[in-house]
Design a protein around this motif. Structure first.
Motif, mmCIF file in Angstrom:
data_model
loop_
_atom_site.group_PDB
_atom_site.id
_atom_site.type_symbol
_atom_site.label_atom_id
_atom_site.label_comp_id
_atom_site.label_asym_id
_atom_site.label_seq_id
_atom_site.Cartn_x
_atom_site.Cartn_y
_atom_site.Cartn_z
ATOM 1 N N ARG A 1 3.751 5.491 -5.869
ATOM 2 C CA ARG A 1 3.546 5.446 -7.322
ATOM 3 C C ARG A 1 2.452 6.410 -7.765
ATOM 4 N NH1 ARG A 1 3.774 -0.433 -6.594
ATOM 5 N NH2 ARG A 1 5.916 -1.009 -6.980
ATOM 6 N N TRP A 2 1.392 6.499 -6.956
ATOM 7 C CA TRP A 2 0.296 7.410 -7.277
ATOM 8 C C TRP A 2 0.784 8.851 -7.271
ATOM 9 C CZ3 TRP A 2 -2.509 10.746 -3.827
ATOM 10 C CH2 TRP A 2 -3.644 11.318 -4.394
ATOM 11 N N LEU A 3 1.598 9.199 -6.260
ATOM 12 C CA LEU A 3 2.148 10.553 -6.195
ATOM 13 C C LEU A 3 3.052 10.836 -7.391
ATOM 14 C CD1 LEU A 3 2.954 10.801 -2.387
ATOM 15 C CD2 LEU A 3 1.161 12.025 -3.641
ATOM 16 N N THR B 1 6.289 -2.217 -11.768
ATOM 17 C CA THR B 1 4.837 -2.152 -11.582
ATOM 18 C C THR B 1 4.217 -3.546 -11.483
ATOM 19 O OG1 THR B 1 4.507 -2.029 -13.958
ATOM 20 C CG2 THR B 1 4.650 0.067 -12.758
ATOM 21 N N GLN C 1 2.769 9.459 -10.320
ATOM 22 C CA GLN C 1 1.895 9.587 -11.481
ATOM 23 C C GLN C 1 1.253 10.975 -11.527
ATOM 24 O OE1 GLN C 1 -1.341 6.820 -11.563
ATOM 25 N NE2 GLN C 1 -2.009 7.432 -13.594
ATOM 26 N N LEU C 2 0.814 11.475 -10.372
ATOM 27 C CA LEU C 2 0.217 12.811 -10.324
ATOM 28 C C LEU C 2 1.219 13.899 -10.694
ATOM 29 C CD1 LEU C 2 -2.035 12.815 -7.138
ATOM 30 C CD2 LEU C 2 -2.752 12.782 -9.513
ATOM 31 N N LEU D 1 2.177 1.710 -3.430
ATOM 32 C CA LEU D 1 1.090 2.184 -4.281
ATOM 33 C C LEU D 1 0.892 3.693 -4.102
ATOM 34 C CD1 LEU D 1 -1.238 1.462 -6.232
ATOM 35 C CD2 LEU D 1 -2.653 1.105 -4.211
ATOM 36 N N LEU D 2 0.958 4.177 -2.871
ATOM 37 C CA LEU D 2 0.825 5.603 -2.603
ATOM 38 C C LEU D 2 1.944 6.388 -3.276
ATOM 39 C CD1 LEU D 2 -0.477 8.012 -1.094
ATOM 40 C CD2 LEU D 2 1.090 7.494 0.784
ATOM 41 N N ASP E 1 1.226 -3.646 -9.316
ATOM 42 C CA ASP E 1 0.046 -3.057 -9.926
ATOM 43 C C ASP E 1 -0.559 -3.996 -10.965
ATOM 44 O OD1 ASP E 1 0.409 -0.786 -8.423
ATOM 45 O OD2 ASP E 1 1.482 0.290 -10.005
ATOM 46 N N ASP F 1 0.827 -1.206 0.000
ATOM 47 C CA ASP F 1 0.000 0.000 0.000
ATOM 48 C C ASP F 1 0.863 1.260 0.000
ATOM 49 O OD1 ASP F 1 -2.316 -1.491 -0.012
ATOM 50 O OD2 ASP F 1 -2.563 -1.416 2.175
#
Length: 110
Positions: free
Chosen positions: A46-48, A103, A50-51, A43-44, A106, A40
């Motif tokens: 990676r999300w940051l 990834t 991506q943003l 994932l956080l 993911d 998790d």
């Protein structure tokens, strides 16, 4: 009166600020280490990333006129944040970056 006192006080304040900055950086590296330990957390991160769009190229043709510069500055600021996150992960542990870029988690649906 000591004529060098203001300079010595300034040096002491600089040393204290440097020590606080070092402590803050150590705490941030520890936080990245903690996030990298769990799926998790990765994932956080990676999300940051991506943003922040730090791996995306900006198409200058997409913007026209005077607003093009504003969009470019905003995009570069966003990329800078992502690059700082990558640098922090690299500083925490050089092995974090390959695990973060992978990834596989993911793709497995995690």
């Amino acid at each position: 009166m000591d004529v060098f006192a203001p300079y010595e006080q300034a040096d002491a304040r600089n040393d204290q600020a440097r020590q606080r900055a070092d402590l803050c950086h150590r705490r941030l590296r520890a936080a990245v280490d903690m996030l990298m330990e769990s799926a998790d957390g990765r994932l956080l991160l990676r999300w940051l990333l991506q943003l922040s769009q730090c791996f995306c190229a900006l198409e200058p043709a997409a913007f026209d006129g005077a607003s093009a510069a504003h969009h470019l500055f905003f995009a570069e600021g966003r990329r800078f944040v992502g690059m700082q996150l990558l640098r922090l992960a690299q500083d925490a542990d050089p092995g974090h970056l390959p695990r973060l870029i992978q990834t596989r988690e993911d793709d497995d649906g995690i």
